[in-house]
Design a protein around this motif. Structure first.
Motif, PDB file in Angstrom:
ATOM      1  N   GLU A  74      42.290  72.097   0.773  1.00  0.00           N
ATOM      2  CA  GLU A  74      40.980  71.670   1.282  1.00  0.00           C
ATOM      3  C   GLU A  74      41.068  71.289   2.751  1.00  0.00           C
ATOM      4  N   ARG A  75      42.118  70.618   3.125  1.00  0.00           N
ATOM      5  CA  ARG A  75      42.310  70.201   4.520  1.00  0.00           C
ATOM      6  C   ARG A  75      42.354  71.435   5.437  1.00  0.00           C
ATOM      7  N   ILE A  76      43.111  72.424   5.053  1.00  0.00           N
ATOM      8  CA  ILE A  76      43.246  73.649   5.844  1.00  0.00           C
ATOM      9  C   ILE A  76      41.924  74.412   5.882  1.00  0.00           C
ATOM     10  N   LYS A  77      41.321  74.617   4.731  1.00  0.00           N
ATOM     11  CA  LYS A  77      40.105  75.423   4.640  1.00  0.00           C
ATOM     12  C   LYS A  77      38.917  74.751   5.322  1.00  0.00           C
ATOM     13  N   MET A  78      38.850  73.432   5.292  1.00  0.00           N
ATOM     14  CA  MET A  78      37.740  72.744   5.957  1.00  0.00           C
ATOM     15  C   MET A  78      37.839  72.892   7.474  1.00  0.00           C
ATOM     16  N   PHE A  79      39.045  72.934   8.019  1.00  0.00           N
ATOM     17  CA  PHE A  79      39.169  73.175   9.456  1.00  0.00           C
ATOM     18  C   PHE A  79      38.646  74.566   9.794  1.00  0.00           C
ATOM     19  N   ARG A  80      38.970  75.535   8.955  1.00  0.00           N
ATOM     20  CA  ARG A  80      38.482  76.893   9.186  1.00  0.00           C
ATOM     21  C   ARG A  80      36.969  76.971   9.009  1.00  0.00           C
ATOM     22  N   ALA A  81      36.446  76.210   8.047  1.00  0.00           N
ATOM     23  CA  ALA A  81      34.993  76.142   7.855  1.00  0.00           C
ATOM     24  C   ALA A  81      34.335  75.542   9.104  1.00  0.00           C
ATOM     25  N   PHE A  82      34.944  74.519   9.667  1.00  0.00           N
ATOM     26  CA  PHE A  82      34.444  73.911  10.906  1.00  0.00           C
ATOM     27  C   PHE A  82      34.373  74.958  12.012  1.00  0.00           C
ATOM     28  N   GLN A  83      35.447  75.738  12.167  1.00  0.00           N
ATOM     29  CA  GLN A  83      35.456  76.767  13.208  1.00  0.00           C
ATOM     30  C   GLN A  83      34.327  77.771  12.997  1.00  0.00           C
ATOM     31  N   LEU A  84      34.162  78.219  11.759  1.00  0.00           N
ATOM     32  CA  LEU A  84      33.100  79.177  11.460  1.00  0.00           C
ATOM     33  C   LEU A  84      31.719  78.561  11.704  1.00  0.00           C
ATOM     34  N   SER A  85      31.554  77.297  11.353  1.00  0.00           N
ATOM     35  CA  SER A  85      30.253  76.634  11.551  1.00  0.00           C
ATOM     36  C   SER A  85      29.855  76.582  13.018  1.00  0.00           C
ATOM     37  N   ARG A  86      30.851  76.588  13.890  1.00  0.00           N
ATOM     38  CA  ARG A  86      30.597  76.535  15.329  1.00  0.00           C
ATOM     39  C   ARG A  86      30.542  77.930  15.946  1.00  0.00           C
ATOM     40  N   ASN A  87      30.494  78.935  15.082  1.00  0.00           N
ATOM     41  CA  ASN A  87      30.348  80.334  15.498  1.00  0.00           C
ATOM     42  C   ASN A  87      31.594  80.901  16.155  1.00  0.00           C
ATOM     43  N   GLU A  88      32.727  80.280  15.944  1.00  0.00           N
ATOM     44  CA  GLU A  88      33.964  80.844  16.455  1.00  0.00           C
ATOM     45  C   GLU A  88      34.291  82.071  15.605  1.00  0.00           C
ATOM     46  N   LYS A  89      34.501  83.179  16.242  1.00  0.00           N
ATOM     47  CA  LYS A  89      34.764  84.435  15.528  1.00  0.00           C
ATOM     48  C   LYS A  89      36.233  84.465  15.119  1.00  0.00           C
ATOM     49  N   ILE A  90      36.480  83.954  13.931  1.00  0.00           N
ATOM     50  CA  ILE A  90      37.852  83.860  13.455  1.00  0.00           C
ATOM     51  C   ILE A  90      38.009  84.629  12.151  1.00  0.00           C
ATOM     52  N   GLN A  91      39.230  84.964  11.869  1.00  0.00           N
ATOM     53  CA  GLN A  91      39.599  85.494  10.557  1.00  0.00           C
ATOM     54  C   GLN A  91      39.929  84.268   9.704  1.00  0.00           C
ATOM     55  N   LEU A  92      39.293  84.159   8.551  1.00  0.00           N
ATOM     56  CA  LEU A  92      39.525  83.002   7.671  1.00  0.00           C
ATOM     57  C   LEU A  92      40.802  83.274   6.865  1.00  0.00           C
ATOM     58  N   TRP A  93      41.900  83.308   7.588  1.00  0.00           N
ATOM     59  CA  TRP A  93      43.183  83.745   7.068  1.00  0.00           C
ATOM     60  C   TRP A  93      43.725  82.827   5.975  1.00  0.00           C
ATOM     61  N   PHE A 126      31.308  66.311   6.599  1.00  0.00           N
ATOM     62  CA  PHE A 126      31.117  67.520   7.398  1.00  0.00           C
ATOM     63  C   PHE A 126      30.008  68.387   6.813  1.00  0.00           C
ATOM     64  N   ILE A 127      30.028  68.621   5.514  1.00  0.00           N
ATOM     65  CA  ILE A 127      29.018  69.467   4.861  1.00  0.00           C
ATOM     66  C   ILE A 127      27.616  68.910   5.097  1.00  0.00           C
ATOM     67  N   ASP A 128      27.487  67.584   5.072  1.00  0.00           N
ATOM     68  CA  ASP A 128      26.183  66.952   5.285  1.00  0.00           C
ATOM     69  C   ASP A 128      25.609  67.225   6.675  1.00  0.00           C
ATOM     70  N   THR A 129      26.458  67.618   7.623  1.00  0.00           N
ATOM     71  CA  THR A 129      25.982  67.887   8.986  1.00  0.00           C
ATOM     72  C   THR A 129      25.534  69.330   9.195  1.00  0.00           C
ATOM     73  N   LEU A 130      25.771  70.193   8.215  1.00  0.00           N
ATOM     74  CA  LEU A 130      25.504  71.619   8.395  1.00  0.00           C
ATOM     75  C   LEU A 130      24.046  71.976   8.147  1.00  0.00           C
ATOM     76  N   SER A 131      23.538  72.883   8.981  1.00  0.00           N
ATOM     77  CA  SER A 131      22.177  73.388   8.794  1.00  0.00           C
ATOM     78  C   SER A 131      22.210  74.595   7.856  1.00  0.00           C
ATOM     79  N   LYS A 132      21.036  75.001   7.399  1.00  0.00           N
ATOM     80  CA  LYS A 132      20.944  76.212   6.567  1.00  0.00           C
ATOM     81  C   LYS A 132      21.440  77.429   7.343  1.00  0.00           C
ATOM     82  N   ASP A 133      21.125  77.488   8.634  1.00  0.00           N
ATOM     83  CA  ASP A 133      21.585  78.611   9.458  1.00  0.00           C
ATOM     84  C   ASP A 133      23.109  78.634   9.551  1.00  0.00           C
ATOM     85  N   GLN A 134      23.707  77.473   9.754  1.00  0.00           N
ATOM     86  CA  GLN A 134      25.168  77.424   9.830  1.00  0.00           C
ATOM     87  C   GLN A 134      25.804  77.884   8.517  1.00  0.00           C
ATOM     88  N   LEU A 135      25.225  77.497   7.395  1.00  0.00           N
ATOM     89  CA  LEU A 135      25.775  77.877   6.096  1.00  0.00           C
ATOM     90  C   LEU A 135      25.720  79.383   5.858  1.00  0.00           C
TER      91      LEU A 135
END
Length: 164
Positions: free
Chosen positions: A64-83, A118-127
């Motif tokens: 969860e710790r690892i995946k939430m960091f990757r979720a954070f990156q994706l939420s900010r529109n960073e074009k990453i591979q969710l490796w 973190f999830i509580d801060t996300l918009s529908k668009d971000q999701l």
């Protein structure tokens, strides 16, 4: 269930479909179950080369710790591979078996609280933002659901293979 763990994300999505993200990230069912396991049982391995329950709890938390960091990156529109990551390496280089179940569960709960915050801060668009996870193009919401699907997978293994 029509998928197996070998199906990857499809399997984890199926385990976590339905309810809202806030609902599936509720820690109570998992925490209550894990709190019922005493220190001695938490050291148990159902086969010599399998993880102990303590190692599974630590792995769920690390995942969860690892995946939430990757979720954070994706939420900010960073074009990453969710490796992925080498889970065996991380567990083998941990101290999970030396730690008390109480400490492992406190860490699990702290990580979950941060995830929910973190999830509580996300918009529908971000999701609905999409990223690549292996061959799958998935939304952030699907990626988040896969975290809980992964947790449920391991809890099911504990229930089935560890005779609890």
């Amino acid at each position: 269930m029509k998928y197996t763990p070998k199906d990857g994300f499809s399997y984890y999505f199926e385990l976590a479909k339905g309810d809202t993200l806030q609902s599936i990230f509720s820690v109570l069912p998992t925490l209550e179950f894990l709190q019922s396991i005493d220190e001695e049982k938490a050291k148990f391995r159902y086969k010599p080369n399998k993880w102990s329950i303590k190692q599974i709890v630590g792995h769920i938390t690390d995942h969860e710790r690892i995946k939430m960091f990757r979720a954070f990156q994706l939420s900010r529109n960073e074009k990453i591979q969710l490796w992925g990551y080498d889970q065996e390496f991380l567990v083998n280089n941990s101290r999970f078996n030396e730690l008390s179940m109480q400490l492992l569960l406190a860490d699990f709960l702290n990580v979950r609280k941060a995830s929910v915050s973190f999830i509580d801060t996300l918009s529908k668009d971000q999701l609905q933002r999409k990223g690549w996870a292996r061959q799958y193009k998935i939304t952030l919401e699907e990626f988040l659901r896969s975290i809980i699907g992964h947790e449920r997978h391991h809890i099911n293994i504990i229930r089935e293979k560890y005779c609890l």
